[in-house]
Design an enzyme around this catalytic site. Structure first.
Site, PDB file in Angstrom:
ATOM      1  N   ASN A   9       0.878  -1.173   0.000  1.00  0.00           N
ATOM      2  CA  ASN A   9       0.000   0.000   0.000  1.00  0.00           C
ATOM      3  C   ASN A   9       0.910   1.216   0.000  1.00  0.00           C
ATOM      4  O   ASN A   9       1.510   1.545   1.015  1.00  0.00           O
ATOM      5  CB  ASN A   9      -0.897  -0.042   1.250  1.00  0.00           C
ATOM      6  CG  ASN A   9      -1.694   1.240   1.422  1.00  0.00           C
ATOM      7  OD1 ASN A   9      -1.811   2.043   0.500  1.00  0.00           O
ATOM      8  ND2 ASN A   9      -2.227   1.446   2.611  1.00  0.00           N
ATOM      9  N   TRP A  10       1.007   1.871  -1.142  1.00  0.00           N
ATOM     10  CA  TRP A  10       1.996   2.934  -1.286  1.00  0.00           C
ATOM     11  C   TRP A  10       1.543   4.265  -0.685  1.00  0.00           C
ATOM     12  O   TRP A  10       2.294   5.222  -0.661  1.00  0.00           O
ATOM     13  CB  TRP A  10       2.381   3.092  -2.766  1.00  0.00           C
ATOM     14  CG  TRP A  10       3.127   1.890  -3.259  1.00  0.00           C
ATOM     15  CD1 TRP A  10       3.694   0.923  -2.459  1.00  0.00           C
ATOM     16  CD2 TRP A  10       3.401   1.494  -4.605  1.00  0.00           C
ATOM     17  NE1 TRP A  10       4.290  -0.040  -3.233  1.00  0.00           N
ATOM     18  CE2 TRP A  10       4.129   0.281  -4.551  1.00  0.00           C
ATOM     19  CE3 TRP A  10       3.098   2.049  -5.844  1.00  0.00           C
ATOM     20  CZ2 TRP A  10       4.562  -0.376  -5.691  1.00  0.00           C
ATOM     21  CZ3 TRP A  10       3.531   1.384  -6.985  1.00  0.00           C
ATOM     22  CH2 TRP A  10       4.253   0.196  -6.911  1.00  0.00           C
ATOM     23  N   LYS A  11       0.294   4.318  -0.258  1.00  0.00           N
ATOM     24  CA  LYS A  11      -0.254   5.539   0.359  1.00  0.00           C
ATOM     25  C   LYS A  11       0.028   6.750  -0.560  1.00  0.00           C
ATOM     26  O   LYS A  11       0.173   6.575  -1.759  1.00  0.00           O
ATOM     27  CB  LYS A  11       0.297   5.709   1.768  1.00  0.00           C
ATOM     28  CG  LYS A  11       0.086   4.429   2.607  1.00  0.00           C
ATOM     29  CD  LYS A  11       0.279   4.611   4.071  1.00  0.00           C
ATOM     30  CE  LYS A  11       0.046   3.279   4.778  1.00  0.00           C
ATOM     31  NZ  LYS A  11       0.261   3.320   6.211  1.00  0.00           N
ATOM     32  N   HIS A  95      -9.296   1.238   5.795  1.00  0.00           N
ATOM     33  CA  HIS A  95      -7.942   1.430   6.320  1.00  0.00           C
ATOM     34  C   HIS A  95      -8.002   2.406   7.498  1.00  0.00           C
ATOM     35  O   HIS A  95      -8.795   3.348   7.494  1.00  0.00           O
ATOM     36  CB  HIS A  95      -7.023   1.987   5.213  1.00  0.00           C
ATOM     37  CG  HIS A  95      -5.577   1.957   5.627  1.00  0.00           C
ATOM     38  ND1 HIS A  95      -5.030   2.917   6.449  1.00  0.00           N
ATOM     39  CD2 HIS A  95      -4.583   1.074   5.364  1.00  0.00           C
ATOM     40  CE1 HIS A  95      -3.753   2.607   6.664  1.00  0.00           C
ATOM     41  NE2 HIS A  95      -3.460   1.504   6.012  1.00  0.00           N
ATOM     42  N   GLU A  97      -6.277   4.794   8.385  1.00  0.00           N
ATOM     43  CA  GLU A  97      -6.111   6.232   8.065  1.00  0.00           C
ATOM     44  C   GLU A  97      -7.418   6.811   7.520  1.00  0.00           C
ATOM     45  O   GLU A  97      -7.737   7.969   7.765  1.00  0.00           O
ATOM     46  CB  GLU A  97      -4.945   6.398   7.079  1.00  0.00           C
ATOM     47  CG  GLU A  97      -3.606   6.245   7.790  1.00  0.00           C
ATOM     48  CD  GLU A  97      -2.510   5.585   6.980  1.00  0.00           C
ATOM     49  OE1 GLU A  97      -2.583   5.600   5.734  1.00  0.00           O
ATOM     50  OE2 GLU A  97      -1.570   5.044   7.601  1.00  0.00           O
ATOM     51  N   GLU A 167      -4.615  -4.591  11.162  1.00  0.00           N
ATOM     52  CA  GLU A 167      -3.573  -3.570  11.238  1.00  0.00           C
ATOM     53  C   GLU A 167      -3.735  -2.782  12.534  1.00  0.00           C
ATOM     54  O   GLU A 167      -4.517  -1.829  12.593  1.00  0.00           O
ATOM     55  CB  GLU A 167      -3.691  -2.594  10.060  1.00  0.00           C
ATOM     56  CG  GLU A 167      -3.463  -3.225   8.712  1.00  0.00           C
ATOM     57  CD  GLU A 167      -2.951  -2.200   7.710  1.00  0.00           C
ATOM     58  OE1 GLU A 167      -1.828  -2.377   7.243  1.00  0.00           O
ATOM     59  OE2 GLU A 167      -3.652  -1.218   7.425  1.00  0.00           O
ATOM     60  N   GLY A 173       3.310   2.563  10.620  1.00  0.00           N
ATOM     61  CA  GLY A 173       4.233   3.668  10.381  1.00  0.00           C
ATOM     62  C   GLY A 173       5.041   4.068  11.606  1.00  0.00           C
ATOM     63  O   GLY A 173       5.713   5.095  11.613  1.00  0.00           O
ATOM     64  N   SER A 212       4.208  -1.877  10.224  1.00  0.00           N
ATOM     65  CA  SER A 212       5.668  -1.939  10.321  1.00  0.00           C
ATOM     66  C   SER A 212       6.242  -3.309   9.936  1.00  0.00           C
ATOM     67  O   SER A 212       7.204  -3.787  10.542  1.00  0.00           O
ATOM     68  CB  SER A 212       6.140  -1.525  11.723  1.00  0.00           C
ATOM     69  OG  SER A 212       5.774  -0.183  11.985  1.00  0.00           O
ATOM     70  N   GLY A 233       3.125  -1.006   4.196  1.00  0.00           N
ATOM     71  CA  GLY A 233       3.141   0.409   3.819  1.00  0.00           C
ATOM     72  C   GLY A 233       4.549   0.845   3.453  1.00  0.00           C
ATOM     73  O   GLY A 233       5.032   0.609   2.338  1.00  0.00           O
ATOM     74  N   GLY A 234       5.232   1.463   4.400  1.00  0.00           N
ATOM     75  CA  GLY A 234       6.551   2.070   4.152  1.00  0.00           C
ATOM     76  C   GLY A 234       7.534   1.163   3.437  1.00  0.00           C
ATOM     77  O   GLY A 234       8.203   1.593   2.484  1.00  0.00           O
TER      78      GLY A 234
HETATM   79  P1  13P Z   1       3.511   0.554   7.529  1.00  0.00           P
HETATM   80  O1  13P Z   1       3.975  -0.745   6.941  1.00  0.00           O
HETATM   81  O2  13P Z   1       4.213   1.751   6.986  1.00  0.00           O
HETATM   82  O3  13P Z   1       3.491   0.497   9.038  1.00  0.00           O
HETATM   83  O4  13P Z   1       1.980   0.730   7.069  1.00  0.00           O
HETATM   84  C1  13P Z   1       1.094  -0.296   7.276  1.00  0.00           C
HETATM   85  C2  13P Z   1      -0.154   0.028   6.550  1.00  0.00           C
HETATM   86  O5  13P Z   1      -0.933   0.853   6.958  1.00  0.00           O
HETATM   87  C3  13P Z   1      -0.394  -0.676   5.294  1.00  0.00           C
HETATM   88  O6  13P Z   1      -1.687  -0.451   4.860  1.00  0.00           O
END
Ligand code: 13P
Length: 250
Positions: A9-11, A95, A97, A167, A173, A212, A233-234
């Site tokens: 998930n590249w956000k 999600h 966020e 999650e 993050g 993470s 994510g990251g």
């Molecule tokens: P991170 O891997 O950056 O913690 O993000 C997780 C996430 O929200 C994937 O959707």
């Protein structure tokens, strides 16, 4: 047997050029013939180009969100039909966020889930508790509530064509990953809730862990019996790191 799934998930990161080089870099590194399914979820404007680059690669395309409505005057929104039209197979719904920063409540998440399936997209239903909720011993009640909100609308059969992602908000993050045991405990609880309604679907629904995930911890997380892959994510913004995570899923 549940096929592992690793999703990136590249956000809201990168540029068109960075996106293209990430996809190409990843395609060079991914090992063909591996068991795990791979999914990439770039930002909306990059979906089409990513889809073109992924053509015939076996890597799936997904979006990060979807509108609950099917069409009409909803400025700024993107429908499930549009996502399907540009080649998406999956879409994230709920999600953390979206829930925390954009006020998406359980009922809206359920409607988005339904909208996605209405276009034969596979929803990846994200659930998870905040740090405060975990410390207040509310993990089970919060995650159950988020899951039940969807099941109450769709029925359990809908989970035969969906993925769940646990999650924990405190792990997203932050660099603070849930331990494999902490994650496994919640995954097993989620699976049991589904199995209470339908044992077959409980046994077959894929439950991903997100928060993470890195190459250094992926393998031990994915080795847990109820963790079927990751939502990353990251670490999915670096081709070599993400490829190593994918390799860790088998
Ligand atoms: P991170 O891997 O950056 O913690 O993000 C997780 C996430 O929200 C994937 O959707």
């Amino acid at each position: 047997m549940r096929q592992p799934l690793v999703a990136g998930n590249w956000k809201m990161h990168g540029s068109r050029a960075e996106n293209a080089s990430l996809v190409s870099g990843l395609l060079d590194l991914l090992q063909p013939g591996k068991r795990a399914e791979i999914l990439l979820c770039p930002p909306f404007p990059y979906l089409m180009e990513t889809g073109r680059l992924l053509k015939d690669s076996g890597v799936a395309l997904g979006a990060q969100s979807v509108c609950a409505e099917s069409q009409g005057a909803f400025t700024g929104e993107v429908s499930a039909a549009m996502l399907k039209d540009v080649g998406c197979r999956y879409v994230l719904v709920g999600h953390s966020e979206r829930r925390q920063l954009f006020g998406e409540r359980d009922a809206l998440v359920a409607r988005k889930f339904v909208a996605a399936q209405g276009q034969a997209l596979v929803p990846v239903l994200c659930v998870g508790e905040t740090l405060e909720e975990r410390e207040g011993d509310q993990t089970t009640s919060v995650v159950s509530r988020q899951l039940e909100a969807v099941l109450a609308v769709t029925g359990v059969q809908a989970l035969a064509k969906a993925v769940i992602a646990y999650e924990p908000v405190w792990a997203i993050g932050t660099g603070r990953t849930a331990s494999p045991e902490q994650a496994q405990e919640v995954h097993a609880m989620i699976r049991a809730k589904v199995a209470e309604r339908d044992a077959t679907i409980g046994g077959s629904v894929r439950i991903l862990y997100g928060g993470s995930v890195k190459a250094s911890n992926a393998q031990e997380l994915f080795a847990m019996p109820d963790i079927d892959g990751g939502l990353v994510g990251g670490a999915s913004l670096k081709a070599d790191e993400f490829a190593r995570i994918c390799a860790g899923a088998g």
